[in-house]
Design an enzyme around this catalytic site. Sequence first.
Site, short mmCIF file in Angstrom:
data_model
loop_
_atom_site.label_atom_id
_atom_site.label_comp_id
_atom_site.label_asym_id
_atom_site.label_seq_id
_atom_site.Cartn_x
_atom_site.Cartn_y
_atom_site.Cartn_z
N LYS A 1 -43.37 -25.67 -3.81
CA LYS A 1 -42.89 -27.00 -5.12
C LYS A 1 -43.82 -27.57 -4.73
O LYS A 1 -45.01 -28.22 -3.45
CB LYS A 1 -41.90 -27.40 -3.97
CG LYS A 1 -40.61 -28.03 -4.91
CD LYS A 1 -40.18 -27.30 -5.06
CE LYS A 1 -38.80 -28.06 -6.71
NZ LYS A 1 -37.83 -26.99 -7.30
N ASN B 1 -30.74 -30.83 -17.78
CA ASN B 1 -30.11 -29.81 -18.42
C ASN B 1 -29.43 -28.98 -17.89
O ASN B 1 -29.06 -27.82 -18.73
CB ASN B 1 -32.11 -29.27 -18.19
CG ASN B 1 -32.19 -27.71 -18.32
OD1 ASN B 1 -31.82 -27.05 -19.25
ND2 ASN B 1 -33.64 -27.33 -17.90
#
Length: 416
Positions: free
Chosen positions: A103, A217
Amino acid sequence: MATLFDNTLKRLIEAAEHLDLDPRFLEKLKNALEMTQARLPIRMDDGSTKSFLAFRCRYDDSLGPTKGGIRFHQQVNGDEVMALALMMTSKCAVMDLPFGGAKGGVMVDPHSLSNMEHESLSRAYVRAFAHVIGPDRDIPAPDVGTNEKTMAWMMDEYSTIVGKRTPAVITGKPVALGGSLGRDDATARGAYNIIEHKARTLGLKRGARVAIQGFGNAGMHMAQLMAADGYKIVAASDSKGAVHAPAGFDIGELLAAKLHGGNVTSMAGSAGVSEIPGDELLAVDCEVLVLAALENMVHKGNAGSIKARLIVELANGPVTPEADEVLKAMNVVILPDILTNAGGVTVSYFEWVQNREGDRWTLDQVHARLKTAMEREADAVWAYAREKNITLRTAAYVLALSRIAAAMEALGTDKF
Ligand code: NAD
């Protein structure tokens, strides 16, 4: 107070209790493989220079090159990046993808940046981490605050640095630059594949009422997919507030309100729609609660107010371990993040494969392969849950851990 990383690790440790595991494997997973921090100075539009703190964590690469998104958010910090990288490690393993987990993040409010500043920061990120990422080493993707445009700039910068066009270094690119069809709604579609596949087991019928926390989203795509099949979206929230329509929203109007008005509350005042405080969304009467905002949104203090019988975790880590206990006692079923929102990374994997093969798949191919993968791994998680009488979350971590451990074992002891 337990951090997000503590909470994530706790879940892995709990899962390990259900496996006959060499303790060295778990010991290894208690720390990240590689955590890099950098300062990104960029020239702002007004001529001044600002520096932003950035991170990239490659958590574990036993299953393959590491994979994970890059987040632009003002609250990004090292603990969060590491926790999300550990979640990605588990997620890729649950989906049986040939990837480890990673990440990245930059501590910045993306809304405060102009388009040009966003581009400068994206390119600066790649310059700082070019030695970390790579198509066979670590493959980033979008996350909160970044999008396909960010990925295009990053791919372009990396290609310039290495002196050759390298689309497979990053996924979530625009289709024109080698992005995969079907990536835009893949996270929601993957979750919906599971819901439909397990609807009978879950006692869920089309027409059920759905509340969505986090109309971004992932949340918007989920609303569209569910509404198209007859589910009734009765509440939605974003960072500015929430709206409630007990008889169900006209989904077209709700999407238009969000896209043109900027937030869901611009829908308030329409017939049958009322504005409610954001934190009251959890307590709305409904059968399904979709969590699609950020981490730790459901905690010990508010879990008890939830009316839904089914929680769908589109966000990463939206429910704390303490809230898990409360919800378990209330017999609420949770479709856990590392399985449920893995449609995004699965189609990211499809994109990487297409880039490496110089191929393009049709939308039907992408949808069919995604559905097969989601149903296959949902069945595997449900089987563990039944066999060991554990929650779906623990079962997902058990499945992930068993695959990571098998890879560690196969790599041999010299990797310790
Ligand atoms: P996004 O930024 O598009 O959407 C997040 C939404 O949550 C925004 O509408 C925001 O206003 C809202 N929000 C923020 N704080 C809130 C609050 N306190 N209450 C209610 N709403 C709030 O991001 P996204 O890409 O949709 O991601 C959402 C979550 O899903 C994140 O946890 C992300 O890591 C996870 N996720 C996303 C994908 C993906 O493909 N987009 C894949 C896997 C996991």
